[in-house]
Design an enzyme around this catalytic site. Sequence first.
Site: not given
Length: 181
Positions: A113, A150, A153, A157, A165, A167
């Site tokens: 990704c 932050h 997310h 999947d 996951r 990410c």
Amino acid sequence: MKYMALAVFLLFAAISPQMQAQDHGISATASKKGTQAKRSATSQKDKSMSKIEKSDSEWRKILTPEQFRILREKGTEVAFTGKYYKTDKDGNYRCAGCGNLLFTSKDKFDSGCGWPSFTSPADNKNITIHRDLSHGMIREEVRCAKCGGHLGHVFDDGPQPTGLRYCINSASLDFDASEKK
Ligand code: FE
């Protein structure tokens, strides 16, 4: 009158589970998918970790402009540009803001990704999960439990064993290859 009381009771019973899920910063969608149990430990409650609080001007002194934009303003780095998405060395990934241990190389995988991806955090108590409705999407935001920064997310999947996951932006992380958990 009796029927009205019954109707009010049924309505409350219908919305109550949803309200509880939101209380824990977990989306109702995730709860339905059965992922609530996995993430319940990462709810905003039950956190005993000491918190770090700084003003924006204090954060700007210790973060790069890119780190500030992502960690403190919920930004996202461009895919395939971060310094860690291809990293496959052994080591620990700590919060770039406060040094909190967030992820380890044993849970990292190549998701394709364009961001560093992990199947689980180093410890559930080191992160918090929050529902994010920005950009017309329903997502679950991952933050550092210590400084509130932050990170990225989490999606449903990912590969086994968790099916998740995480990410995460490289800019939110500091990798230390010399450390082993
Ligand atoms: Fe942090």
